[in-house]
Design a protein around this motif. Structure first.
Motif, mmCIF file in Angstrom:
data_model
loop_
_atom_site.group_PDB
_atom_site.id
_atom_site.type_symbol
_atom_site.label_atom_id
_atom_site.label_comp_id
_atom_site.label_asym_id
_atom_site.label_seq_id
_atom_site.Cartn_x
_atom_site.Cartn_y
_atom_site.Cartn_z
ATOM 1 N N ASP A 56 0.588 -1.622 -0.301
ATOM 2 C CA ASP A 56 -0.076 -0.330 -0.213
ATOM 3 C C ASP A 56 0.688 1.522 -0.043
ATOM 4 N N VAL A 57 2.106 1.531 0.436
ATOM 5 C CA VAL A 57 3.158 1.952 0.630
ATOM 6 C C VAL A 57 4.578 2.245 -0.330
ATOM 7 N N LYS A 109 9.664 18.530 1.867
ATOM 8 C CA LYS A 109 8.749 17.817 2.995
ATOM 9 C C LYS A 109 6.780 17.535 2.301
ATOM 10 N N ALA A 110 5.900 17.306 2.733
ATOM 11 C CA ALA A 110 4.781 16.787 1.776
ATOM 12 C C ALA A 110 3.967 15.741 2.339
ATOM 13 N N THR A 111 3.060 15.776 2.506
ATOM 14 C CA THR A 111 2.363 14.969 3.219
ATOM 15 C C THR A 111 1.240 14.114 2.508
ATOM 16 N N TYR A 112 1.328 13.197 2.033
ATOM 17 C CA TYR A 112 -0.214 12.265 1.606
ATOM 18 C C TYR A 112 -1.137 11.524 2.119
ATOM 19 N N ILE A 113 -2.360 11.389 1.684
ATOM 20 C CA ILE A 113 -3.398 10.741 2.097
ATOM 21 C C ILE A 113 -3.904 9.913 0.765
ATOM 22 N N ASN A 114 -4.036 8.624 2.068
ATOM 23 C CA ASN A 114 -5.632 7.726 0.789
ATOM 24 C C ASN A 114 -6.424 7.280 1.717
ATOM 25 N N ASP A 115 -7.509 6.885 2.021
ATOM 26 C CA ASP A 115 -8.249 5.670 2.743
ATOM 27 C C ASP A 115 -7.487 5.228 3.589
ATOM 28 N N LYS A 116 -6.651 3.980 3.144
ATOM 29 C CA LYS A 116 -5.788 3.472 4.165
ATOM 30 C C LYS A 116 -5.237 4.105 5.068
ATOM 31 N N TYR A 117 -3.647 4.678 4.365
ATOM 32 C CA TYR A 117 -2.998 5.471 5.175
ATOM 33 C C TYR A 117 -2.411 7.213 4.943
ATOM 34 N N THR A 118 -1.640 7.201 5.880
ATOM 35 C CA THR A 118 -1.484 9.465 5.874
ATOM 36 C C THR A 118 -0.039 9.589 5.587
ATOM 37 N N VAL A 119 0.498 9.766 4.546
ATOM 38 C CA VAL A 119 2.307 8.995 4.470
ATOM 39 C C VAL A 119 2.961 10.917 4.718
ATOM 40 N N GLY A 120 4.175 10.709 5.164
ATOM 41 C CA GLY A 120 4.549 12.184 5.734
ATOM 42 C C GLY A 120 6.022 12.008 4.917
ATOM 43 N N VAL A 121 6.744 12.299 4.040
ATOM 44 C CA VAL A 121 7.589 12.129 3.344
ATOM 45 C C VAL A 121 8.486 13.475 3.421
ATOM 46 N N VAL A 128 15.683 9.864 1.670
ATOM 47 C CA VAL A 128 14.102 10.442 1.600
ATOM 48 C C VAL A 128 13.517 9.799 3.261
ATOM 49 N N THR A 129 12.838 10.193 4.413
ATOM 50 C CA THR A 129 12.666 9.564 5.377
ATOM 51 C C THR A 129 11.024 9.669 4.926
ATOM 52 N N TYR A 130 10.524 8.799 5.344
ATOM 53 C CA TYR A 130 8.287 8.088 5.051
ATOM 54 C C TYR A 130 8.109 7.990 6.712
ATOM 55 N N THR A 131 6.775 8.784 6.879
ATOM 56 C CA THR A 131 6.507 8.746 8.432
ATOM 57 C C THR A 131 4.765 8.232 7.934
ATOM 58 N N VAL A 132 4.341 7.171 8.389
ATOM 59 C CA VAL A 132 3.545 6.423 8.017
ATOM 60 C C VAL A 132 3.041 5.808 8.793
ATOM 61 N N THR A 133 1.397 6.472 9.050
ATOM 62 C CA THR A 133 0.507 6.134 10.055
ATOM 63 C C THR A 133 -1.044 5.582 9.132
ATOM 64 N N ALA A 134 -2.242 4.627 9.971
ATOM 65 C CA ALA A 134 -2.634 4.118 9.447
ATOM 66 C C ALA A 134 -3.923 5.194 10.038
ATOM 67 N N ASN A 135 -5.032 5.480 8.683
ATOM 68 C CA ASN A 135 -5.964 6.261 8.950
ATOM 69 C C ASN A 135 -7.449 5.824 10.028
#
Length: 135
Positions: A56-57, A109-121, A128-135
């Motif tokens: 998913d990511v 920096k940017a933050t992306y979202i879909n129906d399952k996850y929020t991903v900060g890049v 590149v650092t990804y921060t991933v959290t479940a919605n």
């Protein structure tokens, strides 16, 4: 006075030679179980946590430097990309996977979202650092 300097110089040289010799002994090619990996070997050996949502990511291609986290607390993954366009590539991969930009993006920096996850890049430079959290 010259003799005193020579007498002090010889023990100092001897001590330096012993120190250098012992350090050289530490850098031998012992077997993998006793040798300490170099920074580049360590970076290549990091792997994603088993719970990371790989399907998913999408991550950029490169060496995973750090990968931590779990489903309850989220994940943090830092990747050393193969090229110099890692941040742009990360944003592009997320957009291609259906993520939408949440808010505004900067050059680092940017933050992306879909129906399952929020991903900060984010990027402090090349990695590149990804921060991933479940919605």
């Amino acid at each position: 006075m010259q003799n005193a300097r020579k007498k002090m110089f010889i023990p100092a040289v001897f001590a330096a030679a012993i120190t250098i010799g012992s350090l050289a002994g530490c850098s031998g090619t012992g077997d993998a179980s006793t040798s300490t990996p170099s920074a580049s070997e360590s970076s290549a050996s990091a792997s994603l946590p088993s719970s990371f949502p790989k399907s998913d990511v999408p991550l950029i291609d490169g060496d995973i430097l750090v990968a931590r986290g779990d489903k309850d607390n989220g994940w943090s993954v830092t990747v050393q990309p193969e090229g110099k366009t890692g941040f742009a590539d990360a944003k592009s991969k997320l957009e291609q996977a259906g993520y939408t930009l949440s808010g505004t993006a900067s050059d680092s920096k940017a933050t992306y979202i879909n129906d399952k996850y929020t991903v900060g890049v984010g990027t402090p430079g090349v990695s590149v650092t990804y921060t991933v959290t479940a919605n």
